[in-house]
Design an enzyme around this catalytic site. Sequence first.
Site, PDB file in Angstrom:
ATOM      1  N   ASN A   1       7.449   4.274   5.623  1.00  0.00           N
ATOM      2  CA  ASN A   1       7.512   3.010   4.889  1.00  0.00           C
ATOM      3  C   ASN A   1       7.319   3.364   3.421  1.00  0.00           C
ATOM      4  O   ASN A   1       6.196   3.554   2.961  1.00  0.00           O
ATOM      5  CB  ASN A   1       6.435   2.046   5.375  1.00  0.00           C
ATOM      6  CG  ASN A   1       6.520   0.685   4.690  1.00  0.00           C
ATOM      7  OD1 ASN A   1       7.333   0.465   3.791  1.00  0.00           O
ATOM      8  ND2 ASN A   1       5.658  -0.228   5.095  1.00  0.00           N
TER       9      ASN A   1
ATOM     10  N   ARG B   1       3.404 -12.921  -5.982  1.00  0.00           N
ATOM     11  CA  ARG B   1       4.641 -13.693  -5.951  1.00  0.00           C
ATOM     12  C   ARG B   1       4.333 -15.183  -5.838  1.00  0.00           C
ATOM     13  O   ARG B   1       3.383 -15.578  -5.167  1.00  0.00           O
ATOM     14  CB  ARG B   1       5.508 -13.239  -4.770  1.00  0.00           C
ATOM     15  CG  ARG B   1       6.180 -11.903  -4.990  1.00  0.00           C
ATOM     16  CD  ARG B   1       6.851 -11.401  -3.716  1.00  0.00           C
ATOM     17  NE  ARG B   1       6.042 -10.407  -3.027  1.00  0.00           N
ATOM     18  CZ  ARG B   1       6.316  -9.905  -1.834  1.00  0.00           C
ATOM     19  NH1 ARG B   1       7.378 -10.333  -1.169  1.00  0.00           N
ATOM     20  NH2 ARG B   1       5.541  -8.995  -1.293  1.00  0.00           N
TER      21      ARG B   1
END
Length: 402
Positions: free
Chosen positions: A9, A242
């Site tokens: 990842n 975000r």
Amino acid sequence: MMAGILVLNAGSSSIKFSLFAASRRPQPGDVICEGACEGIGSQLHATAKDADGHVLVNERPSGDPSHEQALSWLLGWLAHQFSGYPLVAAGHRIVHGGSRYSRPVELDADVIAELKRLVPLAPLHQPHHLEAIAALSKLHPDLMQIGCFDTAFHEKRPLVAKQFALPRRLTEEGILRYGFHGLSYEYIASILPDIAGLAAARGRVIVAHLGAGASLCAMKEGKSVATTMGFTALDGLMMSRRCGALDPGVVLYLLQEKGMNATAVSELLYQSSGLLGVSGISDDMKILLASPEPHAREAIDQFVYRACLELGSLVVALGGLDAVVFTAGIGEHAPEIRRRICEQLSWLGLDIDADANETGGPGISAMGSRISAWVIPTDEELMIARHCWDFLNYRVAGGENT
């Protein structure tokens, strides 16, 4: 001699990795080792632990602190430390697969070209996945690389759940609600019958993946029905940095009235908003929960409010609710957030067990509660390892993987 499956990842400053044996389809607890190469772009720092949590390595590799150097160190260390598990495949978590990839695929030149086209839709993740793929191809050209996509789990949702109210030509060009965190949701769906029972797992379930990136997924029969993220991983819930759901008019205002360009708006929405932007203190929920500052409480209040508001919309999409599952960093480790969200669901018939919630469950609903609530650690790495194992064995059996 056995064989190994490497799970990767890759992010902007780190590559997380896990090694699984390829002798059988990986099960929970089958990881051989896991760790990370951090400090990409500054100073590499490699750490790894075995399945029992014992430290295997903690060192600072020399050389250029790049994705390629980090992977070079990792391949060398694995070959030395686990020589009995030569690699047969590397599985990559890839955030965006668009509408083309609804299952794992071998990462050949055509696939990589398509993934590059999707970079603008996942700017925080996709470029770094691609950099790791390119580096591994250079370092180990004979190793099969398999892409596993966070969007794939949501691909079979009803069309009405995927469309925006935009001109049809734009929809046909691929401007759709894709959804993300699919590997996490897929894992929860796979293990929920063993934890909550078959009836609950097949019922109307909302999974709350609450972490630095956060989203909700409504599931029936273990399949995605609706989710809060959309065209990009910017939509839906308030997150660590975000903003989540936003009136598109705000973006127009920033461009037209504030004189910001697209790059500045992107940085604002992806890096400077969310918990960090509202609190002005931190993007870490643990720090905010411990802070006496009013703006910290305001950020937490907004996080819970947005989660409950979106959760309510998913109850409508499901036509009711049978179970709620909390997972990921905040979902697994912040009992206050779980408590506050569950209390907002009391009108639906969810009664929380305060003691069970404080200790982390797995069951955190009170006896007699009409809706059950659970805390289940996610395991995206295991899902990737399983996808790789299935891919390899399907190919051995003569199947086509497309």
